[in-house]
Write a protein that holds these residues in place. Structure first.
Motif, PDB file in Angstrom:
ATOM      1  N   PHE A   1       0.841  -1.194   0.000  1.00 16.55           N
ATOM      2  CA  PHE A   1       0.000   0.000   0.000  1.00 16.55           C
ATOM      3  C   PHE A   1       0.883   1.253   0.000  1.00 16.55           C
ATOM      4  O   PHE A   1       1.930   1.285   0.657  1.00 16.55           O
TER       5      PHE A   1
ATOM      6  N   TYR B   1       2.120  -6.914   9.827  1.00 13.77           N
ATOM      7  CA  TYR B   1       1.841  -5.647   9.146  1.00 13.77           C
ATOM      8  C   TYR B   1       2.845  -4.596   9.594  1.00 13.77           C
ATOM      9  O   TYR B   1       3.243  -4.555  10.773  1.00 13.77           O
TER      10      TYR B   1
ATOM     11  N   GLN C   1       4.031  -0.222   8.711  1.00 13.82           N
ATOM     12  CA  GLN C   1       3.839   0.986   7.900  1.00 13.82           C
ATOM     13  C   GLN C   1       4.778   2.092   8.349  1.00 13.82           C
ATOM     14  O   GLN C   1       5.251   2.110   9.489  1.00 13.82           O
TER      15      GLN C   1
ATOM     16  N   GLU D   1      -2.620   5.832  14.206  1.00 13.30           N
ATOM     17  CA  GLU D   1      -2.809   5.036  12.995  1.00 13.30           C
ATOM     18  C   GLU D   1      -2.044   5.620  11.808  1.00 13.30           C
ATOM     19  O   GLU D   1      -1.926   4.988  10.768  1.00 13.30           O
TER      20      GLU D   1
ATOM     21  N   GLN E   1     -15.004 -14.102  18.492  1.00  8.83           N
ATOM     22  CA  GLN E   1     -16.218 -14.129  17.678  1.00  8.83           C
ATOM     23  C   GLN E   1     -16.898 -15.494  17.770  1.00  8.83           C
ATOM     24  O   GLN E   1     -16.232 -16.529  17.754  1.00  8.83           O
TER      25      GLN E   1
ATOM     26  N   VAL F   1     -17.235 -13.252  10.154  1.00  4.40           N
ATOM     27  CA  VAL F   1     -15.982 -13.389  10.904  1.00  4.40           C
ATOM     28  C   VAL F   1     -14.855 -12.637  10.187  1.00  4.40           C
ATOM     29  O   VAL F   1     -14.118 -11.848  10.787  1.00  4.40           O
TER      30      VAL F   1
ATOM     31  N   PHE G   1     -15.326  -8.751  10.410  1.00  4.99           N
ATOM     32  CA  PHE G   1     -14.947  -8.076  11.658  1.00  4.99           C
ATOM     33  C   PHE G   1     -13.425  -7.924  11.745  1.00  4.99           C
ATOM     34  O   PHE G   1     -12.922  -6.882  12.161  1.00  4.99           O
ATOM     35  N   ARG G   2     -12.683  -8.977  11.325  1.00  5.68           N
ATOM     36  CA  ARG G   2     -11.215  -8.855  11.292  1.00  5.68           C
ATOM     37  C   ARG G   2     -10.804  -7.698  10.380  1.00  5.68           C
ATOM     38  O   ARG G   2      -9.951  -6.881  10.733  1.00  5.68           O
TER      39      ARG G   2
ATOM     40  N   HIS H   1     -12.548  -5.105   9.547  1.00  4.77           N
ATOM     41  CA  HIS H   1     -12.977  -3.839  10.137  1.00  4.77           C
ATOM     42  C   HIS H   1     -11.954  -3.357  11.177  1.00  4.77           C
ATOM     43  O   HIS H   1     -11.590  -2.180  11.199  1.00  4.77           O
ATOM     44  N   VAL H   2     -11.475  -4.281  12.017  1.00  5.35           N
ATOM     45  CA  VAL H   2     -10.466  -3.917  13.026  1.00  5.35           C
ATOM     46  C   VAL H   2      -9.200  -3.407  12.335  1.00  5.35           C
ATOM     47  O   VAL H   2      -8.613  -2.401  12.744  1.00  5.35           O
ATOM     48  N   GLU H   3      -8.796  -4.078  11.266  1.00  9.48           N
ATOM     49  CA  GLU H   3      -7.595  -3.639  10.547  1.00  9.48           C
ATOM     50  C   GLU H   3      -7.792  -2.259   9.925  1.00  9.48           C
ATOM     51  O   GLU H   3      -6.911  -1.401   9.993  1.00  9.48           O
TER      52      GLU H   3
ATOM     53  N   VAL I   1      -9.677   0.147  10.923  1.00 14.78           N
ATOM     54  CA  VAL I   1      -9.732   1.181  11.955  1.00 14.78           C
ATOM     55  C   VAL I   1      -8.355   1.431  12.565  1.00 14.78           C
ATOM     56  O   VAL I   1      -8.004   2.555  12.886  1.00 14.78           O
ATOM     57  N   ARG I   2      -7.542   0.376  12.698  1.00 14.28           N
ATOM     58  CA  ARG I   2      -6.275   0.469  13.425  1.00 14.28           C
ATOM     59  C   ARG I   2      -5.071   0.783  12.534  1.00 14.28           C
ATOM     60  O   ARG I   2      -3.989   1.032  13.038  1.00 14.28           O
ATOM     61  N   GLU I   3      -5.239   0.701  11.201  1.00 14.38           N
ATOM     62  CA  GLU I   3      -4.076   0.830  10.313  1.00 14.38           C
ATOM     63  C   GLU I   3      -4.259   1.950   9.301  1.00 14.38           C
ATOM     64  O   GLU I   3      -5.378   2.277   8.925  1.00 14.38           O
ATOM     65  N   GLY I   4      -3.134   2.498   8.842  1.00 15.14           N
ATOM     66  CA  GLY I   4      -3.186   3.559   7.837  1.00 15.14           C
ATOM     67  C   GLY I   4      -3.513   3.022   6.456  1.00 15.14           C
ATOM     68  O   GLY I   4      -4.089   3.714   5.629  1.00 15.14           O
ATOM     69  N   ALA I   5      -3.143   1.761   6.185  1.00 18.60           N
ATOM     70  CA  ALA I   5      -3.383   1.189   4.859  1.00 18.60           C
ATOM     71  C   ALA I   5      -4.856   0.855   4.672  1.00 18.60           C
ATOM     72  O   ALA I   5      -5.564   0.572   5.633  1.00 18.60           O
ATOM     73  N   GLN I   6      -5.316   0.897   3.441  1.00 17.15           N
ATOM     74  CA  GLN I   6      -6.706   0.567   3.138  1.00 17.15           C
ATOM     75  C   GLN I   6      -6.794   0.037   1.710  1.00 17.15           C
ATOM     76  O   GLN I   6      -5.980   0.349   0.870  1.00 17.15           O
TER      77      GLN I   6
ATOM     78  N   GLY J   1      -8.281  -5.553   0.271  1.00 15.78           N
ATOM     79  CA  GLY J   1      -8.201  -6.457   1.419  1.00 15.78           C
ATOM     80  C   GLY J   1      -8.082  -7.904   0.996  1.00 15.78           C
ATOM     81  O   GLY J   1      -8.763  -8.346   0.084  1.00 15.78           O
TER      82      GLY J   1
END
Lengths: 352, 72
Positions: A225, A257, A259, A281, A345, B44, B47-48, B50-52, B54-59, B62
């Motif tokens: 990325f 991961y 960055q 972040e 979960q 499942v 949700f994994r 979604h957490v990534e 929210v917590r990471e700069g990369a997007q 996926g």
């Protein structure tokens, strides 16, 4: 076994799940539902609900404000239309919080060719978001356009390769209205981000079936990325799934991961700049995730047309280590911050 | 130069016909096995992801999302 057809709609199913996240002073828990049904053989309708109850007391929050609770509700509806070897997809998602509203539209098409060995997919996503503050009348907006191109390729009777690219353009108010920046050790006002962000991500995934102990599969993936904020990131993942006896399936996966920081990020600025961020972040950090998934088949056939019911339990441990972010809620602390997070979960699913 | 000519002849010979699908539909049983399906449990995996996010700069792009494999 019957020969597998080319393009097919996904199977009818109903899912109900509970999820929880606990780490870094933040707790999140909530339910999720999914319902998917085929009508008239050519159309598959899907609806979903997802909710997060958030309790936040992270270092970020404690440094400048009081712990808070929030709730996010998300509703999703989509339809797929099968036409020959192609599937058209249209979706809409609405998410609401007391200080954030998100509306997302998605349109995509996937097409199978080369005797069904190759699947090419194209997706376009448009998002319109409203950002507010819950304690005053602050209001701002941002928009997102995302373009995605994917190719899944059958390499052999037991090997599958997929490649995907996604380009994202974000425009508007992209900061967090609550978070403050620190200048020479003193919190000195809200963050200021650039009004645009262009991102590029490319991912590669390989899956290989092995005929061992009733069947297992190895998956390996890598994603790179980069964006115009000069964040560069990479993550790789390895996973193994294994059938056990008749009813069990085990999954184990590991992800790493890392960055680099955004060019306008600092834990503590030496003076005021046009753009400033103190969002961890956007800092330089790395994370590791180890996950275990256990699946148990409850039934093949049940009353009321229910079939293939199973329950899934997933547990993940994630470790975050920040290189240039400190816990400012502890005065005089200059140790790099890090924390452990747990994801749990429980998911029930059934076909019908 | 001679080696290049031989290589070109071999390439042209190889391109005399389009490559044909070498895995027939009835040979894709293993690809359709649940252990090979990354989108088997979408809530499942969601949700994994979604957490990534929210917590990471990369997007984007996926790896947990299903890409389709012509083997459903």
């Amino acid at each position: 076994m019957l020969p597998l057809r080319a393009a097919v709609l996904p199977e009818d199913r109903i899912d109900a799940a509970l999820h929880s996240y606990d780490g870094g002073g933040v707790e999140v828990k909530g339910p999720a539902l999914l319902l998917r049904k085929t009508v008239a053989d050519r159309v598959s309708i899907e609806g979903g609900y997802y909710s997060d109850l958030v309790s936040a007391a992270s270092p970020d929050v404690l440094a400048t404000a009081s712990p808070f609770t929030d709730r996010r509700d998300e509703w999703r509806v989509s339809a797929r239309y099968l036409h020959g070897d192609s599937i058209l997809h249209l979706g809409y998602t609405r998410s609401t919080e007391n200080d954030y509203d998100a509306r997302t539209w998605n349109f995509g098409v996937s097409h199978e060719f080369f005797g069904g060995m190759s699947t090419l997919s194209l997706d376009y996503t448009r998002g319109a978001n409203v950002v507010r503050r819950s304690d005053n009348d602050f209001r701002a907006t941002n928009d997102r356009s995302a373009y995605r191109l994917g190719l899944a390729q059958v390499l052999s009777p037991s090997t599958l390769l997929s490649i995907s690219y996604e380009g994202i353009l974000d425009e508007g108010y992209l900061s967090n209205p609550y978070r403050s920046v620190r200048i020479l050790g003193i919190f000195a006002g809200p963050e200021r981000y650039p009004g645009t962000r262009t991102s590029n991500a490319i991912a590669l995934r390989l899956q290989q079936y092995f005929d061992v102990l009733g069947g297992g599969a190895l998956s390996a993936g890598y994603r790179h990325f980069s964006d115009t904020w000069q964040i560069s990131a990479g993550d790789w993942e390895l996973g193994w799934r294994q059938h056990l006896y008749d009813r069990w399936m085990l999954g184990l996966n590991y992800r790493q991961y890392g960055q680099t920081a955004a060019v306008f990020y600092s834990d503590d600025f030496d003076r005021e700049y046009t753009y400033m961020a103190r969002d961890k972040e956007l800092s330089t950090f790395s994370s590791r995730r180890l996950g275990l998934t256990v699946s148990y088949d409850l039934y093949r056939r049940l009353a009321l047309g229910l079939e293939n019911g199973r329950v899934v339990l997933a547990a993940d441990w994630i470790r975050y280590d920040y290189a240039d972010y400190t816990d400012a809620s502890k005065p005089g602390n200059d140790e790099p911050y890090g924390f452990d997070a747990w994801l749990l979960q429980l998911n029930f699913t059934s076909g019908f | 130069m001679r080696r290049l000519s031989i290589l070109l002849v071999l390439l042209l010979a190889g391109c005399s016909g389009w490559p044909r699908p070498w895995v027939a539909p009835y040979e894709r049983e293993l690809l359709a096995d649940p252990v090979m399906d990354p989108a088997r449990d979408p809530l499942v995996a969601g949700f994994r992801s979604h957490v990534e996010e929210v917590r990471e700069g990369a997007q984007g792009a996926g790896m947990t999302e299903g890409g389709g494999c012509g083997c459903n």
